[in-house]
Design a protein around this motif. Structure first.
Motif, PDB file in Angstrom:
ATOM      1  N   THR A 183       0.956  -1.139  -0.040  1.00 42.77           N
ATOM      2  CA  THR A 183       0.031  -0.128   0.069  1.00 42.77           C
ATOM      3  C   THR A 183       0.774   1.093  -0.068  1.00 42.77           C
ATOM      4  OG1 THR A 183      -1.700  -1.186   1.407  1.00 42.77           O
ATOM      5  CG2 THR A 183      -1.750   1.162   1.315  1.00 42.77           C
ATOM      6  N   VAL A 184       0.648   2.244  -1.097  1.00 44.49           N
ATOM      7  CA  VAL A 184       1.368   3.465  -1.036  1.00 44.49           C
ATOM      8  C   VAL A 184       0.606   4.318   0.245  1.00 44.49           C
ATOM      9  CG1 VAL A 184       2.129   5.312  -2.288  1.00 44.49           C
ATOM     10  CG2 VAL A 184       1.983   3.169  -3.167  1.00 44.49           C
ATOM     11  N   THR A 185       1.077   4.471   1.324  1.00 44.07           N
ATOM     12  CA  THR A 185       0.638   4.982   2.169  1.00 44.07           C
ATOM     13  C   THR A 185       0.800   6.510   2.221  1.00 44.07           C
ATOM     14  OG1 THR A 185       2.566   4.872   3.886  1.00 44.07           O
ATOM     15  CG2 THR A 185       0.714   3.260   4.111  1.00 44.07           C
ATOM     16  N   VAL A 239       8.498   7.989  -1.255  1.00 44.34           N
ATOM     17  CA  VAL A 239       7.167   7.214  -1.436  1.00 44.34           C
ATOM     18  C   VAL A 239       7.203   6.278  -0.154  1.00 44.34           C
ATOM     19  CG1 VAL A 239       6.003   5.514  -2.865  1.00 44.34           C
ATOM     20  CG2 VAL A 239       7.339   7.255  -4.051  1.00 44.34           C
ATOM     21  N   LEU A 240       6.342   6.389   0.691  1.00 42.39           N
ATOM     22  CA  LEU A 240       6.228   5.506   1.897  1.00 42.39           C
ATOM     23  C   LEU A 240       5.262   4.380   1.698  1.00 42.39           C
ATOM     24  CD1 LEU A 240       6.801   8.541   3.076  1.00 42.39           C
ATOM     25  CD2 LEU A 240       6.209   7.411   5.275  1.00 42.39           C
ATOM     26  N   VAL A 241       5.605   3.249   1.737  1.00 43.49           N
ATOM     27  CA  VAL A 241       4.808   1.803   1.147  1.00 43.49           C
ATOM     28  C   VAL A 241       4.713   1.044   2.718  1.00 43.49           C
ATOM     29  CG1 VAL A 241       5.204   1.995  -1.230  1.00 43.49           C
ATOM     30  CG2 VAL A 241       6.865   0.548   0.288  1.00 43.49           C
ATOM     31  N   SER A 242       3.570   0.338   2.726  1.00 33.18           N
ATOM     32  CA  SER A 242       3.535  -0.666   3.911  1.00 33.18           C
ATOM     33  C   SER A 242       3.347  -1.865   2.935  1.00 33.18           C
ATOM     34  CB  SER A 242       2.259  -0.368   4.757  1.00 33.18           C
ATOM     35  OG  SER A 242       1.200  -0.518   4.017  1.00 33.18           O
ATOM     36  N   SER A 243       3.602  -2.919   3.689  1.00 35.78           N
ATOM     37  CA  SER A 243       3.566  -4.408   3.381  1.00 35.78           C
ATOM     38  C   SER A 243       3.753  -5.524   4.587  1.00 35.78           C
ATOM     39  CB  SER A 243       4.883  -4.777   2.286  1.00 35.78           C
ATOM     40  OG  SER A 243       6.147  -4.677   2.831  1.00 35.78           O
ATOM     41  N   TYR A 266       9.701  -6.884   3.755  1.00 41.29           N
ATOM     42  CA  TYR A 266      10.145  -5.541   3.519  1.00 41.29           C
ATOM     43  C   TYR A 266      11.024  -5.680   2.526  1.00 41.29           C
ATOM     44  CZ  TYR A 266       8.095  -3.642   7.896  1.00 41.29           C
ATOM     45  OH  TYR A 266       7.011  -3.574   8.740  1.00 41.29           O
ATOM     46  N   GLU A 267      12.369  -6.543   2.336  1.00 35.54           N
ATOM     47  CA  GLU A 267      13.357  -6.478   1.609  1.00 35.54           C
ATOM     48  C   GLU A 267      12.728  -7.032   0.414  1.00 35.54           C
ATOM     49  OE1 GLU A 267      16.792  -8.729   2.777  1.00 35.54           O
ATOM     50  OE2 GLU A 267      16.699  -8.058   4.782  1.00 35.54           O
ATOM     51  N   ASP A 268      12.053  -7.977   0.158  1.00 35.65           N
ATOM     52  CA  ASP A 268      11.253  -8.246  -1.079  1.00 35.65           C
ATOM     53  C   ASP A 268      10.598  -6.986  -2.029  1.00 35.65           C
ATOM     54  OD1 ASP A 268      12.436 -10.706  -1.201  1.00 35.65           O
ATOM     55  OD2 ASP A 268      10.663 -11.783  -0.730  1.00 35.65           O
ATOM     56  N   ILE A 289       9.821   1.810   3.573  1.00 30.09           N
ATOM     57  CA  ILE A 289       8.925   1.175   4.124  1.00 30.09           C
ATOM     58  C   ILE A 289       8.292   1.959   5.397  1.00 30.09           C
ATOM     59  CG2 ILE A 289       8.475  -0.822   5.896  1.00 30.09           C
ATOM     60  CD1 ILE A 289       8.850  -1.612   2.715  1.00 30.09           C
ATOM     61  N   ASP A 290       7.042   1.845   5.569  1.00 32.55           N
ATOM     62  CA  ASP A 290       6.121   2.774   6.452  1.00 32.55           C
ATOM     63  C   ASP A 290       6.039   1.605   7.636  1.00 32.55           C
ATOM     64  OD1 ASP A 290       4.554   4.298   7.871  1.00 32.55           O
ATOM     65  OD2 ASP A 290       3.425   4.921   6.578  1.00 32.55           O
ATOM     66  N   ILE A 291       6.757   1.749   8.745  1.00 30.51           N
ATOM     67  CA  ILE A 291       6.584   0.711   9.602  1.00 30.51           C
ATOM     68  C   ILE A 291       5.572   1.206  10.594  1.00 30.51           C
ATOM     69  CG2 ILE A 291       8.927  -0.260   9.462  1.00 30.51           C
ATOM     70  CD1 ILE A 291       9.592   1.462  12.018  1.00 30.51           C
ATOM     71  N   GLY A 292       5.071   2.598  10.607  1.00 32.34           N
ATOM     72  CA  GLY A 292       4.007   3.137  11.524  1.00 32.34           C
ATOM     73  C   GLY A 292       2.572   2.408  11.290  1.00 32.34           C
ATOM     74  N   VAL A 293       2.426   1.870  10.100  1.00 33.60           N
ATOM     75  CA  VAL A 293       1.108   1.077   9.812  1.00 33.60           C
ATOM     76  C   VAL A 293       1.239  -0.272  10.681  1.00 33.60           C
ATOM     77  CG1 VAL A 293      -0.292  -0.074   8.390  1.00 33.60           C
ATOM     78  CG2 VAL A 293       0.533   2.117   7.691  1.00 33.60           C
ATOM     79  N   ASP A 294       2.579  -0.803  10.473  1.00 35.39           N
ATOM     80  CA  ASP A 294       2.591  -2.033  11.389  1.00 35.39           C
ATOM     81  C   ASP A 294       2.849  -1.871  12.663  1.00 35.39           C
ATOM     82  OD1 ASP A 294       2.776  -3.613   8.790  1.00 35.39           O
ATOM     83  OD2 ASP A 294       4.862  -3.204   8.853  1.00 35.39           O
ATOM     84  N   HIS A 295       3.147  -0.794  13.044  1.00 32.46           N
ATOM     85  CA  HIS A 295       3.416  -0.616  14.520  1.00 32.46           C
ATOM     86  C   HIS A 295       1.937  -0.389  15.225  1.00 32.46           C
ATOM     87  CE1 HIS A 295       5.347   0.451  18.246  1.00 32.46           C
ATOM     88  NE2 HIS A 295       4.709   1.500  18.355  1.00 32.46           N
ATOM     89  N   ALA A 296       1.092   0.542  14.300  1.00 34.34           N
ATOM     90  CA  ALA A 296      -0.442   0.757  14.762  1.00 34.34           C
ATOM     91  C   ALA A 296      -1.176  -0.563  14.993  1.00 34.34           C
ATOM     92  CB  ALA A 296      -1.011   1.553  13.827  1.00 34.34           C
ATOM     93  N   GLN A 297      -0.892  -1.476  14.078  1.00 29.62           N
ATOM     94  CA  GLN A 297      -1.587  -2.853  14.046  1.00 29.62           C
ATOM     95  C   GLN A 297      -1.238  -3.641  15.281  1.00 29.62           C
ATOM     96  OE1 GLN A 297      -0.718  -4.252  10.064  1.00 29.62           O
ATOM     97  NE2 GLN A 297      -2.550  -3.528   9.062  1.00 29.62           N
ATOM     98  N   GLU A 298       0.098  -3.658  15.637  1.00 35.48           N
ATOM     99  CA  GLU A 298       0.701  -4.514  16.641  1.00 35.48           C
ATOM    100  C   GLU A 298       0.139  -3.682  17.975  1.00 35.48           C
ATOM    101  OE1 GLU A 298       4.948  -4.122  16.624  1.00 35.48           O
ATOM    102  OE2 GLU A 298       5.068  -5.342  15.014  1.00 35.48           O
ATOM    103  N   ILE A 299      -0.082  -2.303  18.367  1.00 34.68           N
ATOM    104  CA  ILE A 299      -0.505  -1.669  19.337  1.00 34.68           C
ATOM    105  C   ILE A 299      -2.240  -2.243  19.416  1.00 34.68           C
ATOM    106  CG2 ILE A 299      -1.105   0.357  20.369  1.00 34.68           C
ATOM    107  CD1 ILE A 299       1.214   1.251  19.150  1.00 34.68           C
TER     108      ILE A 299
END
Length: 114
Positions: A37-39, A52-56, A61-63, A95-105
């Protein structure tokens, strides 16, 4: 001036974000680019650079970055045609890790609070 954006720069950023998201969805068949996703996109004032910030998925991430790097030239060409700007920005992917961090929280709060 700080992090404050003008309405014009917000429009530029959103135009680039929407165009990139559409192009990745419709023009590329690389499996590394399927579940991203292009965040956000942050275009420099002179439009020479776009971050360009993206989430996956966290394990991808590396792929994801490798897929984006291999698609960068064609993606930039298509973006230039899509936007019609005088200058087509160089693309830098993050990589926009903020999305992943929000999901973890969120998962922690739903399952971890008794």
């Amino acid at each position: 001036m700080g992090a404050k954006q003008s309405a014009a720069s917000r429009r530029v950023n959103e135009s680039a974000r929407a165009a990139l998201a559409d192009l990745l969805l419709s023009e590329f068949s690389d499996p590394r680019l399927e579940l991203i996703t292009v965040t956000d996109v942050r275009v420099s004032k002179d439009r020479s650079m776009a971050t360009v910030l993206v989430s996956s998925s966290p394990g991808q991430y590396e792929d994801t970055l490798a897929g984006l790097e291999s698609a960068k030239g064609r993606l930039r060409t298509l973006l230039g045609k899509e936007l019609g700007w005088r200058v087509t920005p160089e693309l830098r992917f993050v990589i926009d890790i903020g999305v992943d961090h929000a999901q973890e929280i969120d998962a922690f709060l739903k399952g971890g609070s008794s």
